[in-house]
Design an enzyme around this catalytic site. Structure first.
Site, PDB file in Angstrom:
ATOM      1  CE1 TYR A  56      -4.495   1.064  -0.143  1.00 22.82           C
ATOM      2  CE2 TYR A  56      -3.893  -1.874   0.702  1.00 22.82           C
ATOM      3  CZ  TYR A  56      -5.287  -0.295  -0.335  1.00 22.82           C
ATOM      4  OH  TYR A  56      -6.398  -0.202  -1.005  1.00 22.82           O
ATOM      5  CD  GLU A  58      -4.544   5.669   1.099  1.00 21.50           C
ATOM      6  OE1 GLU A  58      -4.743   6.415   1.708  1.00 21.50           O
ATOM      7  OE2 GLU A  58      -5.597   4.521   0.524  1.00 21.50           O
ATOM      8  CG  ASP A 205      -7.199  10.510 -24.418  1.00 22.61           C
ATOM      9  OD1 ASP A 205      -6.241   9.700 -24.370  1.00 22.61           O
ATOM     10  OD2 ASP A 205      -8.153  10.362 -23.602  1.00 22.61           O
ATOM     11  CB  THR A 231      -4.346   3.246 -22.550  1.00 28.31           C
ATOM     12  OG1 THR A 231      -3.381   4.219 -23.814  1.00 28.31           O
ATOM     13  CG2 THR A 231      -5.331   4.141 -22.267  1.00 28.31           C
ATOM     14  CE  LYS A 234      -6.310   1.883 -25.391  1.00 28.57           C
ATOM     15  NZ  LYS A 234      -7.557   3.205 -25.651  1.00 28.57           N
ATOM     16  NE  ARG A 240      -5.679  -3.673 -20.087  1.00 27.67           N
ATOM     17  CZ  ARG A 240      -5.577  -3.739 -21.205  1.00 27.67           C
ATOM     18  NH1 ARG A 240      -4.645  -4.545 -22.195  1.00 27.67           N
ATOM     19  NH2 ARG A 240      -6.704  -3.026 -21.978  1.00 27.67           N
TER      20      ARG A 240
HETATM   21  C1  LIG Z   1      -7.785   3.373 -24.908  1.00 30.59           C
HETATM   22  C2  LIG Z   1      -8.398   5.317 -24.609  1.00 30.59           C
HETATM   23  C3  LIG Z   1      -9.441   5.281 -23.440  1.00 30.59           C
HETATM   24  C4  LIG Z   1      -9.161   4.612 -22.362  1.00 30.59           C
HETATM   25  O1  LIG Z   1      -8.902   4.035 -21.606  1.00 30.59           O
HETATM   26  P1  LIG Z   1      -9.192   2.115 -20.355  1.00 30.59           P
HETATM   27  O2  LIG Z   1      -7.385   2.201 -20.219  1.00 30.59           O
HETATM   28  O3  LIG Z   1      -9.920   1.024 -21.097  1.00 30.59           O
HETATM   29  O4  LIG Z   1      -9.875   3.427 -19.798  1.00 30.59           O
HETATM   30  C5  LIG Z   1      -9.082   6.700 -23.608  1.00 30.59           C
HETATM   31  N1  LIG Z   1      -9.009   7.289 -24.066  1.00 30.59           N
HETATM   32  C6  LIG Z   1      -8.661   7.467 -25.025  1.00 30.59           C
HETATM   33  C7  LIG Z   1      -8.721   8.524 -26.628  1.00 30.59           C
HETATM   34  C8  LIG Z   1      -8.741   5.787 -25.703  1.00 30.59           C
HETATM   35  O5  LIG Z   1      -8.395   5.497 -26.936  1.00 30.59           O
END
Ligand SMILES: *Cc1c(COP(=O)(O)O)cnc(C)c1O
Length: 428
Positions: A56, A58, A205, A231, A234, A240
Site C-alpha cells: 500500500y 497512498e 488524450d 494509456t 496501446k 496496462r
Molecule cells: C483506450 C482509450 C481510453 C481508455 O483507456 P482505458 O484504459 O481502457 O480506460 C481513453 N481515451 C482514449 C482516446 C482511448 O483510446
C-alpha cells in the site's frame, strides 16, 4: 520469478492456470489487429506480477500515508524520471489505473458538475470518455461534440472550423483533442489557438498515439496542451495503465489531488514498476525503429486493402490505425468482424463517420498494426494480411462450398504466419 509464480498457479489452481494457458495459445495463434492492443515485454509482465502487488502506498513519493515505502518510492521515481524524458514534460502523475480514470481525474481537477466541455464524438472516431452519452463524461457534464467533415476535399478529416464555431458558441471550460480511430495527424496547434480564443483549457488524450509520439513519429502535444492524458498499454507497449502529463505547475497540483485522494486510494505499485520498465524500453533507439515499422506496416495494409476495392476512411493513415469502410462492398462491420475472427484475424467493428448502421452493427472495421509488428510481422507479412482480409470479405459473395474453401485456406495461412513469430518463447 514469474515462472515460479505460474508454476504455483498450475499446482494450486489448475482451473485458472488453464485459462492463462489457453489465452497464451490464442495470442500465439491469432493475428492481433485490435488497434488498442499490443504485446508487452516479458520484463514488463514480470514486474507487474511482482512483490509490489503487496504494497500500500497512498500518497506520492516521499509523502506517503504508509510506512515501508522506500522501494516503491524508488520505482515510482524511476518511472517519473523516464516518462518526463520520454515526452519532454515537466510534471507527470503516473497513478491513474486506466485511461478512463485519467480523464476523470482531469475533469475532477478542472470542471464542476454541469460545466461545458468540447470533445470529439464517438461516431467520428473519438473516445467514449470524451462526452458520449452513456459515459459519466456525458452524464455529469454538458458535453458538446465536434466531428469530421462529411464531404469535399477534406472528407473524414477533423472539421477545425466546426471546433472553432462550437467553442465560440458554447464557451467550454475544456477542449479535448485525441481519438481512438482517427488515423491522421491531429493539428494540436490549431486546437490550442481555438482554446486560447475562448479561454478554455486545452486537453489532449493521446492514448492511441503515445507510442508513436515516444518514437518521434507523431507530433508531441505537450508544448501546446495544458494537460495530456494517455494509456500506457496501446502503441506505447507498456503495462496496462495510464498517466497525466503537464508543464503547468498549478494544473499539476490540482491533478495530484484529483487522482489521490479525489478519485483513487492506493496506487498499483506493481503496475508502477512495470510502467518504469516499459518506459525504459521506449527510451531505447530500438523502440523508434519499432514505431517506424508500425506506421510503415499500417500504410502497406491500407494500400493493399485499397487495391482490393475497399475504401479507407480519410484515404490512408499517418499512424498505426487503418479504418476500413465496408460500404463499397455492401458489408457490415459486425459480420466482417465475425468472419475474420473465425479464421484467426482479430479486429473490431467500428462505426465510420456518418455511419448509416447502428453502433452494434456499423459499416466499418478498425485495424491496428502495433501488436503484430511487436512480434515481428514485416511489410511483406502485412501485404499478405491485407490479401487474407480481402479474400475472406470477398468470399461472402461466393457460394457456400467456395467460401468454405477460402476460409480453410486462410485459416491455415494465418497459423503458418503465427508459427513464424512466437510471442513469448516459453510459456511465460
Ligand atoms: C483506450 C482509450 C481510453 C481508455 O483507456 P482505458 O484504459 O481502457 O480506460 C481513453 N481515451 C482514449 C482516446 C482511448 O483510446
Amino acid at each position: 520469478m514469474s515462472e515460479l509464480y505460474l508454476k504455483g498457479i498450475k499446482e494450486t489452481d489448475p482451473e485458472v492456470y488453464g485459462t492463462l494457458e489457453r489465452e497464451l495459445n490464442r495470442q500465439q495463434n491469432q493475428i492481433e489487429l485490435i488497434a488498442s492492443e499490443n504485446i508487452a515485454s516479458l520484463s514488463t509482465l514480470n514486474a507487474q506480477g511482482s512483490v509490489m502487488t503487496n504494497k500500500y502506498a497512498e500518497g506520492y513519493p516521499g509523502k506517503r500515508y504508509y510506512g515501508g515505502c522506500e522501494f516503491v518510492d524508488q520505482a515510482e521515481e524511476i518511472a517519473l524520471q523516464r516518462v518526463r524524458e520520454l515526452f519532454n514534460c515537466k510534471y507527470a502523475n503516473l497513478q491513474p489505473h486506466s485511461g478512463a480514470q485519467a480523464n476523470q481525474a482531469v475533469f475532477l481537477a478542472l470542471l464542476k458538475p454541469n460545466d461545458t466541455f468540447l470533445g470529439m464524438s464517438l461516431a467520428s472516431g473519438g473516445h467514449l470518455t470524451h462526452g458520449a452519452k452513456p459515459n459519466i463524461s456525458g452524464k455529469w457534464f454538458n458535453a458538446v461534440q465536434y466531428g469530421v467533415k462529411k464531404d469535399g476535399n477534406d472528407k473524414d478529416l477533423i472539421d477545425y472550423d466546426e471546433v472553432e464555431s462550437l467553442a465560440v458558441e458554447h464557451r467550454p471550460k475544456i477542449i479535448i483533442a485525441g481519438a481512438s480511430a482517427y488515423p491522421r495527424i491531429i493539428d494540436w496547434k490549431k486546437f490550442k489557438i481555438i482554446a486560447d480564443k475562448v479561454g478554455a483549457y486545452f486537453m489532449v488524450d493521446m492514448a492511441h498515439y503515445s507510442g508513436l509520439i515516444a518514437g518521434k513519429e507523431y507530433p508531441n502535444p505537450i508544448e501546446f496542451a495544458d494537460v495530456v492524458t494517455s494509456t500506457t498499454h496501446k502503441t506505447l507497449r507498456g503495462a496496462r495503465s495510464a498517466m497525466i502529463l503537464t508543464n503547468n505547475e498549478d494544473i499539476y497540483k490540482k491533478i495530484n489531488s484529483a487522482v489521490f485522494p479525489g478519485l483513487q486510494g492506493g496506487p498499483l505499485m506493481h503496475v508502477m514498476a512495470a510502467k518504469a520498465v516499459s518506459f525504459g524500453e521506449a527510451l531505447k533507439p530500438e523502440f523508434q525503429e519499432y514505431i517506424k515499422k508500425v506506421i510503415l506496416n499500417a500504410k502497406i495494409l491500407s494500400e493493399t486493402l485499397v487495391n482490393r476495392g475497399f475504401r479507407i476512411v480519410t484515404g490512408g493513415t499517418d499512424s498505426h490505425l487503418v479504418w476500413l469502410d465496408l460500404t463499397p462492398k455492401n458489408l457490415t462491420g459486425d459480420k466482417a468482424e465475425k468472419i475474420l475472427e473465425e479464421v484467426g484475424i482479430a479486429c473490431n467493428k467500428n462505426a465510420i463517420p456518418y455511419d448509416p448502421n447502428p453502433p452494434k452493427i456499423t459499416s466499418g472495421l478498425r485495424f491496428g498494426t502495433s501488436a503484430a509488428t511487436s512480434r515481428g510481422f514485416n511489410e511483406n507479412d502485412f501485404k499478405l494480411v491485407g490479401e487474407m482480409i480481402s479474400d475472406m470479405l470477398d468470399s461472402l459473395l461466393l457460394n457456400d462450398q467456395e467460401s468454405i474453401k477460402v476460409a480453410k485456406e486462410t485459416k491455415n495461412k494465418v497459423l503458418d504466419m503465427c508459427k513464424n513469430y512466437p510471442i513469448y518463447n516459453r510459456a511465460f
